[in-house]
Write a protein that holds these residues in place. Structure first.
Motif, PDB file in Angstrom:
ATOM      1  N   ASN A 189       0.837  -1.201   0.000  1.00 48.39           N
ATOM      2  CA  ASN A 189       0.000   0.000   0.000  1.00 48.39           C
ATOM      3  C   ASN A 189       0.869   1.248   0.000  1.00 48.39           C
ATOM      4  N   ILE A 190       0.282   2.330  -0.496  1.00 50.86           N
ATOM      5  CA  ILE A 190       1.008   3.595  -0.565  1.00 50.86           C
ATOM      6  C   ILE A 190       0.046   4.740  -0.293  1.00 50.86           C
ATOM      7  N   VAL A 191       0.558   5.780   0.370  1.00 51.93           N
ATOM      8  CA  VAL A 191      -0.208   7.010   0.558  1.00 51.93           C
ATOM      9  C   VAL A 191       0.650   8.182   0.096  1.00 51.93           C
ATOM     10  N   GLU A 192      -0.026   9.190  -0.434  1.00 53.51           N
ATOM     11  CA  GLU A 192       0.635  10.425  -0.824  1.00 53.51           C
ATOM     12  C   GLU A 192      -0.221  11.575  -0.325  1.00 53.51           C
ATOM     13  N   VAL A 193       0.382  12.485   0.429  1.00 55.29           N
ATOM     14  CA  VAL A 193      -0.333  13.645   0.950  1.00 55.29           C
ATOM     15  C   VAL A 193      -0.031  14.814   0.021  1.00 55.29           C
ATOM     16  N   LYS A 194      -1.104  15.447  -0.480  1.00 57.16           N
ATOM     17  CA  LYS A 194      -0.969  16.533  -1.451  1.00 57.16           C
ATOM     18  C   LYS A 194      -1.721  17.772  -0.991  1.00 57.16           C
ATOM     19  N   LYS A 195      -1.146  18.917  -1.304  1.00 57.09           N
ATOM     20  CA  LYS A 195      -1.819  20.194  -1.106  1.00 57.09           C
ATOM     21  C   LYS A 195      -2.445  20.560  -2.451  1.00 57.09           C
ATOM     22  N   MET A 196      -3.753  20.780  -2.453  1.00 59.20           N
ATOM     23  CA  MET A 196      -4.498  21.048  -3.680  1.00 59.20           C
ATOM     24  C   MET A 196      -4.721  22.549  -3.849  1.00 59.20           C
ATOM     25  N   TYR A 197      -4.530  23.025  -5.092  1.00 57.57           N
ATOM     26  CA  TYR A 197      -4.693  24.436  -5.415  1.00 57.57           C
ATOM     27  C   TYR A 197      -5.800  24.607  -6.452  1.00 57.57           C
ATOM     28  N   ARG A 198      -6.528  25.701  -6.327  1.00 57.70           N
ATOM     29  CA  ARG A 198      -7.542  26.080  -7.293  1.00 57.70           C
ATOM     30  C   ARG A 198      -6.983  27.254  -8.084  1.00 57.70           C
ATOM     31  N   GLN A 199      -7.113  27.210  -9.392  1.00 53.98           N
ATOM     32  CA  GLN A 199      -6.572  28.263 -10.248  1.00 53.98           C
ATOM     33  C   GLN A 199      -7.710  29.037 -10.901  1.00 53.98           C
ATOM     34  N   SER A 200      -7.554  30.344 -10.958  1.00 50.63           N
ATOM     35  CA  SER A 200      -8.545  31.178 -11.622  1.00 50.63           C
ATOM     36  C   SER A 200      -7.833  32.367 -12.255  1.00 50.63           C
ATOM     37  N   THR A 201      -8.548  33.092 -13.091  1.00 53.09           N
ATOM     38  CA  THR A 201      -7.999  34.267 -13.752  1.00 53.09           C
ATOM     39  C   THR A 201      -8.646  35.516 -13.188  1.00 53.09           C
ATOM     40  N   ASP A 202      -7.828  36.478 -12.848  1.00 51.03           N
ATOM     41  CA  ASP A 202      -8.315  37.785 -12.445  1.00 51.03           C
ATOM     42  C   ASP A 202      -8.476  38.603 -13.724  1.00 51.03           C
ATOM     43  N   TYR A 203      -9.701  38.929 -14.104  1.00 43.96           N
ATOM     44  CA  TYR A 203      -9.957  39.559 -15.391  1.00 43.96           C
ATOM     45  C   TYR A 203      -9.629  41.051 -15.428  1.00 43.96           C
ATOM     46  N   PHE A 204      -9.320  41.624 -14.284  1.00 39.98           N
ATOM     47  CA  PHE A 204      -8.918  43.028 -14.308  1.00 39.98           C
ATOM     48  C   PHE A 204      -7.487  43.184 -14.788  1.00 39.98           C
ATOM     49  N   ASP A 205      -6.611  42.244 -14.387  1.00 41.07           N
ATOM     50  CA  ASP A 205      -5.220  42.324 -14.836  1.00 41.07           C
ATOM     51  C   ASP A 205      -4.779  41.059 -15.586  1.00 41.07           C
ATOM     52  N   TYR A 206      -5.717  40.165 -15.909  1.00 36.04           N
ATOM     53  CA  TYR A 206      -5.459  38.925 -16.655  1.00 36.04           C
ATOM     54  C   TYR A 206      -4.328  38.107 -16.045  1.00 36.04           C
ATOM     55  N   GLU A 207      -4.286  38.043 -14.739  1.00 37.87           N
ATOM     56  CA  GLU A 207      -3.264  37.283 -14.031  1.00 37.87           C
ATOM     57  C   GLU A 207      -3.852  35.971 -13.533  1.00 37.87           C
ATOM     58  N   GLN A 208      -3.046  34.914 -13.591  1.00 41.26           N
ATOM     59  CA  GLN A 208      -3.457  33.633 -13.032  1.00 41.26           C
ATOM     60  C   GLN A 208      -3.217  33.667 -11.528  1.00 41.26           C
ATOM     61  N   LYS A 209      -4.220  33.313 -10.748  1.00 46.33           N
ATOM     62  CA  LYS A 209      -4.116  33.294  -9.295  1.00 46.33           C
ATOM     63  C   LYS A 209      -4.317  31.860  -8.822  1.00 46.33           C
TER      64      LYS A 209
END
Length: 132
Positions: free
Chosen positions: A42-62
């Motif tokens: 058996n194996i386990v992996e602990v991961k930190k999950m991120y949500r990505q979105s776009t800020d449409y005022f400056d078109y930056e990925q957050k």
């Protein structure tokens, strides 16, 4: 006046076309640790999950930390099953330890990262694979 209206119309069309083409809340992850059971089945992996979105005022990925998950399964296979580690603030998780009580029982400790409380367990999770 007509040119201002045309410019505004072009801007709004670009805004809505970009919004339709983007995949909303695309999830990315960072592995914090991986551990294999004593019998190596058996194996386990602990991961930190991120949500990505776009800020449409400056078109930056957050990116925003969404959750911390323990993926589990058999060694050599794809880890698609997971259990979300609840009761913690995902953005403050930087270190975890994994211990195996048996080949089917895993303990995950979320470690405090404050300087004065270093190596102090902040939260402990116990999982038995037969109960997941």
């Amino acid at each position: 006046m007509l040119s201002v209206g045309v410019i505004l119309l072009v801007f709004m069309m670009n805004y809505f076309v970009d919004k339709r083409q983007q995949q909303p809340n695309m999830t990315q992850s960072v592995s914090l640790t991986t551990s294999t059971s004593p019998d190596r089945k058996n194996i386990v992996e602990v991961k930190k999950m991120y949500r990505q979105s776009t800020d449409y005022f400056d078109y930056e990925q957050k990116q925003k930390v969404d959750s911390v998950r323990m993926y589990y399964g058999q060694s050599g296979g794809m880890l698609s099953q997971y259990k979300e580690l609840k009761g913690i603030q995902p953005s403050k998780v930087h270190d975890v330890d994994v211990y195996w009580k048996s080949n089917q029982h895993v303990i995950i400790d979320v470690i405090n990262t404050k300087q004065q409380q270093r190596n102090k367990v902040k939260k402990r999770f116990n999982y038995h694979f037969t109960e997941l």
